[in-house]
Every structure is written in C-alpha cells, then in structure tokens.
Design a protein around this motif. Sequence first.
Motif, PDB file in Angstrom:
ATOM      1  N   SER A   5       0.856  -1.182   0.000  1.00 37.04           N
ATOM      2  CA  SER A   5       0.000   0.000   0.000  1.00 37.04           C
ATOM      3  C   SER A   5       0.891   1.230   0.000  1.00 37.04           C
ATOM      4  N   GLY A   6       0.256   2.384  -0.065  1.00 32.09           N
ATOM      5  CA  GLY A   6       1.040   3.609  -0.003  1.00 32.09           C
ATOM      6  C   GLY A   6       1.701   3.985  -1.301  1.00 32.09           C
ATOM      7  N   ARG A   8       0.588   5.729  -5.005  1.00 35.21           N
ATOM      8  CA  ARG A   8      -0.517   6.313  -5.765  1.00 35.21           C
ATOM      9  C   ARG A   8       0.028   7.194  -6.892  1.00 35.21           C
ATOM     10  N   ASP A  21       4.715   6.200  -0.015  1.00 31.07           N
ATOM     11  CA  ASP A  21       4.826   6.451   1.424  1.00 31.07           C
ATOM     12  C   ASP A  21       6.023   5.717   2.005  1.00 31.07           C
ATOM     13  N   LYS A  99       8.387  10.791   2.585  1.00 27.41           N
ATOM     14  CA  LYS A  99       7.836  10.124   1.402  1.00 27.41           C
ATOM     15  C   LYS A  99       8.723  10.403   0.183  1.00 27.41           C
TER      16      LYS A  99
END
Length: 294
Positions: A5-6, A8, A21, A99
Amino acid sequence: MLFRSGVRLERSGLQRWLVVDAPAEKIWASVRDFWTETGFTLEVDSPETGILETNWLENRARVPLDFIRRTLGRVVDGLYSTGTLDKFRVRIERLPDGKSEIYVTHRGLEEVATSAVRDTFIWQRRAPEPDLEVEMLNRIAVKLAGGQRAEQLVAAAKNVAPEVRDVRLSGQGADRGLDIDDPFDRAWRRVGLALDRGGFTVEDRDRSRGAFFVRYIDADERARAAAAERPGFLSRLFGGGSKPQLSQQYRVTLVSAGSGVRLSVQDKDGKPTLDADRATVNRILDLLLQQMLQ
C-alpha cells in the motif's frame, strides 16, 4: 522490497508522478530492478542525485512480423530495425515528510533518410511519448504495490481535466528568463520534467534553494552519439563516433515572484553568465520553454 500500500499516481495538468509512502532509500532497489527486468541496461544509477537512466533500446515489438522474418527467423533478426530507439530517465525526489515522488520521462530517436546521399540514414530526435511515461509509471507502481492492478492505482487520475498553464520568455541579455504562472511546488515539478525530457544532465539539485545544477548537450550531437553506440547492425551501418561534449555547469534557479515563479540560468556559483555563454543560455531557455508548453 515490495509495498502493498502507499503507492498512488498523482496528476496536475499534463504532469503525472508517483507518490510513495516510503523514503527513497527503501524503494531504490525495487525501481532499479524494474528496469533491468524490463530489459534495459542502466547507464546512470545515482542514489545520491536520485537519477536512474537507461540505455537506448529498440522496441522489438514494433518490428513487423512479415513473411521473410517468419521464414528466416533468428538468422536475419539482427538485420531488422524498427527505426526507433527509446530511453527513459527516472528521478526520485525525497520529500521532507519521508515520502518519495517518482517521475519518469521518455526520449526517443528515429531513423530518417537523408536527401544528400542515397541509402544513408541519420538519427534524429522524435517527440516524447507521454503515454509511454504513464505506462512505465503504472508498471513501477504495480511492482511497488506488490502486483496490484494498474487500473486501481490510476483510476482517480483519469478524469482530471488538464490545466492550462502559461510560461513565457521575458527580459533581454543577462536578464532573460522564464515567467511561470505556477506556485513554486508545481513549477519545480514542471521544470524538473522539462530538464529530463530535454536530455539535460542534472548533476545536483537543491529544492530548498530552488536550484538545479545542469549541463547541456546539443540534441543533434546526442542523437549521433546514440547511433554510434548501438551494437551490431546499426553501429556498422552508421559507423563509430565520439562522445558528445557536455557544456560547463549551469544553475537553473527558480524564485517565487508574486503568484508565480521566475526562472533564470546562472553560472554554477549563482552569478550572471558571461556574454560568451549567452548563446548556450538562450538555447537552454528556449528548450525549457518548448518542453514546458508541450
């Protein structure tokens, strides 16, 4: 290292980039592996500057599978050329919050017949292909996200209307520069992409000071050098050649001015350039303007 995840894809106007992230140090190996797994060799692998750059590579999927090639197969495969070469540059920006932002830019060359000598070809630049950039960003996102479908990552960005942004030349002589009608963060992204697409060598950058430290190679010299470096059939056809010479280092500086940004080209120490360098500086400004208006 894979990230479930993280990851985009973000978009502003015609610009697209990934936000991850995780710090650049944790994703560097995965991004590097993506390019070698795709079949490219990395000519630049610089964690210090956040730059990865591939070699020039022919897209063999574009070669027509005609009767002769189907019949002779590998015997003549090396004699076939798509007439196009592709190169990609990845820039990973470290953000203050830990990030990372990932930018991908494409450059292309194509074979063009000359009118001066029969059956003689030269390589010249072709327009960047934003669709290829998005495709590579998409694939990198899938790798970092552990195989998540690309459509899920880019769905939110598809229906965003492009923004019209103004960039214009102004001033004369040492005061010549670009006025960019964007806030600093957006202008920084646009200038970074323009430098990458224009083939500049970005040796360092300092976002806190709004400075890119760059060197410039004439595009025609770069195209001739790229052709000379091609192994096998293409290099025999076009012959050898020397490496193009980099210019001296320049500082591309962005300074907030009202609601926009003023871009100027200075010497490496941040001082006005000499009159002898004016032609090169003007060429840099013209190329940046051209890239930013595409």
